[in-house]
Design a protein around this motif. Structure first.
Motif, PDB file in Angstrom:
ATOM      1  N   LYS A 220       8.059  51.801  37.675  1.00 42.30           N
ATOM      2  CA  LYS A 220       9.152  50.882  38.021  1.00 42.30           C
ATOM      3  C   LYS A 220      10.256  50.947  36.972  1.00 42.30           C
ATOM      4  O   LYS A 220      11.441  51.019  37.307  1.00 42.30           O
ATOM      5  CB  LYS A 220       8.625  49.453  38.137  1.00 42.30           C
ATOM      6  CG  LYS A 220       9.712  48.454  38.464  1.00 42.30           C
ATOM      7  CD  LYS A 220       9.213  47.039  38.485  1.00 42.30           C
ATOM      8  CE  LYS A 220      10.394  46.118  38.726  1.00 42.30           C
ATOM      9  NZ  LYS A 220      10.084  44.736  38.609  1.00 42.30           N
TER      10      LYS A 220
ATOM     11  N   THR B 195      14.029  52.378  37.474  1.00 38.14           N
ATOM     12  CA  THR B 195      15.140  51.477  37.171  1.00 38.14           C
ATOM     13  C   THR B 195      16.126  52.147  36.220  1.00 38.14           C
ATOM     14  O   THR B 195      17.345  52.078  36.423  1.00 38.14           O
ATOM     15  CB  THR B 195      14.624  50.157  36.568  1.00 38.14           C
ATOM     16  OG1 THR B 195      13.720  49.553  37.499  1.00 38.14           O
ATOM     17  CG2 THR B 195      15.755  49.189  36.286  1.00 38.14           C
TER      18      THR B 195
ATOM     19  N   ASN C  60      19.875  53.016  37.257  1.00 34.15           N
ATOM     20  CA  ASN C  60      20.974  52.438  36.483  1.00 34.15           C
ATOM     21  C   ASN C  60      21.864  53.516  35.887  1.00 34.15           C
ATOM     22  O   ASN C  60      23.084  53.374  35.839  1.00 34.15           O
ATOM     23  CB  ASN C  60      20.434  51.520  35.393  1.00 34.15           C
ATOM     24  CG  ASN C  60      19.860  50.239  35.953  1.00 34.15           C
ATOM     25  OD1 ASN C  60      20.168  49.845  37.075  1.00 34.15           O
ATOM     26  ND2 ASN C  60      19.015  49.583  35.188  1.00 34.15           N
TER      27      ASN C  60
ATOM     28  N   THR D 236      19.398  48.177  31.399  1.00 34.81           N
ATOM     29  CA  THR D 236      18.082  48.091  32.041  1.00 34.81           C
ATOM     30  C   THR D 236      17.241  46.987  31.411  1.00 34.81           C
ATOM     31  O   THR D 236      16.602  46.207  32.126  1.00 34.81           O
ATOM     32  CB  THR D 236      17.346  49.447  31.944  1.00 34.81           C
ATOM     33  OG1 THR D 236      18.153  50.443  32.588  1.00 34.81           O
ATOM     34  CG2 THR D 236      15.983  49.397  32.601  1.00 34.81           C
TER      35      THR D 236
ATOM     36  N   GLN E 218      18.577  43.700  32.547  1.00 33.89           N
ATOM     37  CA  GLN E 218      18.219  43.478  33.952  1.00 33.89           C
ATOM     38  C   GLN E 218      16.753  43.070  34.099  1.00 33.89           C
ATOM     39  O   GLN E 218      16.434  42.157  34.847  1.00 33.89           O
ATOM     40  CB  GLN E 218      18.467  44.762  34.747  1.00 33.89           C
ATOM     41  CG  GLN E 218      19.296  44.564  35.953  1.00 33.89           C
ATOM     42  CD  GLN E 218      19.508  45.859  36.709  1.00 33.89           C
ATOM     43  OE1 GLN E 218      19.041  46.930  36.347  1.00 33.89           O
ATOM     44  NE2 GLN E 218      20.245  45.747  37.785  1.00 33.89           N
ATOM     45  N   LEU E 219      15.882  43.748  33.385  1.00 31.36           N
ATOM     46  CA  LEU E 219      14.457  43.450  33.478  1.00 31.36           C
ATOM     47  C   LEU E 219      14.130  42.061  32.919  1.00 31.36           C
ATOM     48  O   LEU E 219      13.229  41.391  33.411  1.00 31.36           O
ATOM     49  CB  LEU E 219      13.638  44.521  32.757  1.00 31.36           C
ATOM     50  CG  LEU E 219      13.638  45.899  33.417  1.00 31.36           C
ATOM     51  CD1 LEU E 219      12.958  46.928  32.519  1.00 31.36           C
ATOM     52  CD2 LEU E 219      12.972  45.857  34.778  1.00 31.36           C
TER      53      LEU E 219
ATOM     54  N   SER F  40      16.359  39.278  35.415  1.00 31.18           N
ATOM     55  CA  SER F  40      15.979  39.184  36.820  1.00 31.18           C
ATOM     56  C   SER F  40      14.948  38.086  37.102  1.00 31.18           C
ATOM     57  O   SER F  40      15.170  37.251  37.979  1.00 31.18           O
ATOM     58  CB  SER F  40      15.478  40.535  37.310  1.00 31.18           C
ATOM     59  OG  SER F  40      15.227  40.486  38.679  1.00 31.18           O
TER      60      SER F  40
ATOM     61  N   THR G  31      22.812  41.900  38.064  1.00 32.08           N
ATOM     62  CA  THR G  31      23.520  43.142  37.743  1.00 32.08           C
ATOM     63  C   THR G  31      24.801  42.840  36.983  1.00 32.08           C
ATOM     64  O   THR G  31      25.099  43.477  35.965  1.00 32.08           O
ATOM     65  CB  THR G  31      23.835  43.933  39.030  1.00 32.08           C
ATOM     66  OG1 THR G  31      22.611  44.228  39.702  1.00 32.08           O
ATOM     67  CG2 THR G  31      24.580  45.218  38.725  1.00 32.08           C
TER      68      THR G  31
ATOM     69  N   TRP H 293      24.758  47.669  41.807  1.00 27.97           N
ATOM     70  CA  TRP H 293      23.708  46.949  42.533  1.00 27.97           C
ATOM     71  C   TRP H 293      23.324  47.686  43.813  1.00 27.97           C
ATOM     72  O   TRP H 293      22.144  47.892  44.098  1.00 27.97           O
ATOM     73  CB  TRP H 293      24.175  45.524  42.855  1.00 27.97           C
ATOM     74  CG  TRP H 293      23.295  44.834  43.842  1.00 27.97           C
ATOM     75  CD1 TRP H 293      22.054  44.315  43.627  1.00 27.97           C
ATOM     76  CD2 TRP H 293      23.578  44.617  45.227  1.00 27.97           C
ATOM     77  NE1 TRP H 293      21.561  43.782  44.796  1.00 27.97           N
ATOM     78  CE2 TRP H 293      22.474  43.955  45.788  1.00 27.97           C
ATOM     79  CE3 TRP H 293      24.666  44.922  46.040  1.00 27.97           C
ATOM     80  CZ2 TRP H 293      22.427  43.590  47.126  1.00 27.97           C
ATOM     81  CZ3 TRP H 293      24.611  44.562  47.368  1.00 27.97           C
ATOM     82  CH2 TRP H 293      23.512  43.904  47.888  1.00 27.97           C
TER      83      TRP H 293
ATOM     84  N   THR I   8      21.390  50.872  43.094  1.00 30.02           N
ATOM     85  CA  THR I   8      20.008  50.629  42.668  1.00 30.02           C
ATOM     86  C   THR I   8      19.136  50.213  43.855  1.00 30.02           C
ATOM     87  O   THR I   8      17.957  50.559  43.896  1.00 30.02           O
ATOM     88  CB  THR I   8      19.915  49.584  41.533  1.00 30.02           C
ATOM     89  OG1 THR I   8      20.539  48.382  41.935  1.00 30.02           O
ATOM     90  CG2 THR I   8      20.539  50.095  40.262  1.00 30.02           C
TER      91      THR I   8
ATOM     92  N   SER J  10      16.186  52.647  44.832  1.00 28.81           N
ATOM     93  CA  SER J  10      14.828  52.106  44.709  1.00 28.81           C
ATOM     94  C   SER J  10      13.968  52.486  45.919  1.00 28.81           C
ATOM     95  O   SER J  10      12.744  52.480  45.839  1.00 28.81           O
ATOM     96  CB  SER J  10      14.862  50.587  44.532  1.00 28.81           C
ATOM     97  OG  SER J  10      15.256  49.952  45.728  1.00 28.81           O
TER      98      SER J  10
END
Length: 124
Positions: free
Chosen positions: A7, A11, A15, A44, A47-48, A51, A74, A104, A107, A111
């Motif tokens: 994941k 990502t 990104n 990243t 974002q992680l 989120s 984002t 966004w 991604t 994904s």
């Protein structure tokens, strides 16, 4: 390879492609050579981290707004990246909005596509 590592890897790749494409398409979105690497990693990470926080804050009151939550995350990650790195600069409200939507959207699409391309399993 663990599911979490996959994941994170997907990502980072998504990104990277999103930020690179934004810099190519938007004249007021600037990245430097090595700056893109630092920017992608910080973006990243932001974002992680952001989120789940943004999702938790809003899921109680607006569970149907998941796409808006991801878009907001984002934007916030892009904002933090531009503040804390010298390799990324965004000028103008139109560029901020367009870059956030573009990254966004990419991604989201990547994904779905990247796991099939990168981690495709061979038939036995």
């Amino acid at each position: 390879m663990s599911k979490t590592f996959k994941k994170i890897l997907l990502t980072v790749i998504g990104n990277f492609i999103g930020i690179l494409l934004a810099s190519l398409l938007l004249s007021k979105f600037h990245i430097t050579g090595l700056g893109i690497l630092v920017s992608v990693l910080l973006f990243t990470l932001a974002q992680l981290v952001l989120s789940p926080i943004v999702s938790k804050l809003t899921s109680k009151y607006a569970p149907s707004l998941n796409s808006l939550i991801a878009l907001t995350t984002t934007y916030l990650a892009l904002l933090l990246t531009s503040i804390f790195t010298t390799g990324l600069k965004v000028d103008g409200i139109f560029t901020w909005i367009t870059a956030s939507v573009l990254i966004w959207l990419l991604t989201v699409v990547l994904s779905v596509v990247l796991p099939k391309v990168i981690f495709k399993e061979k038939k036995k």
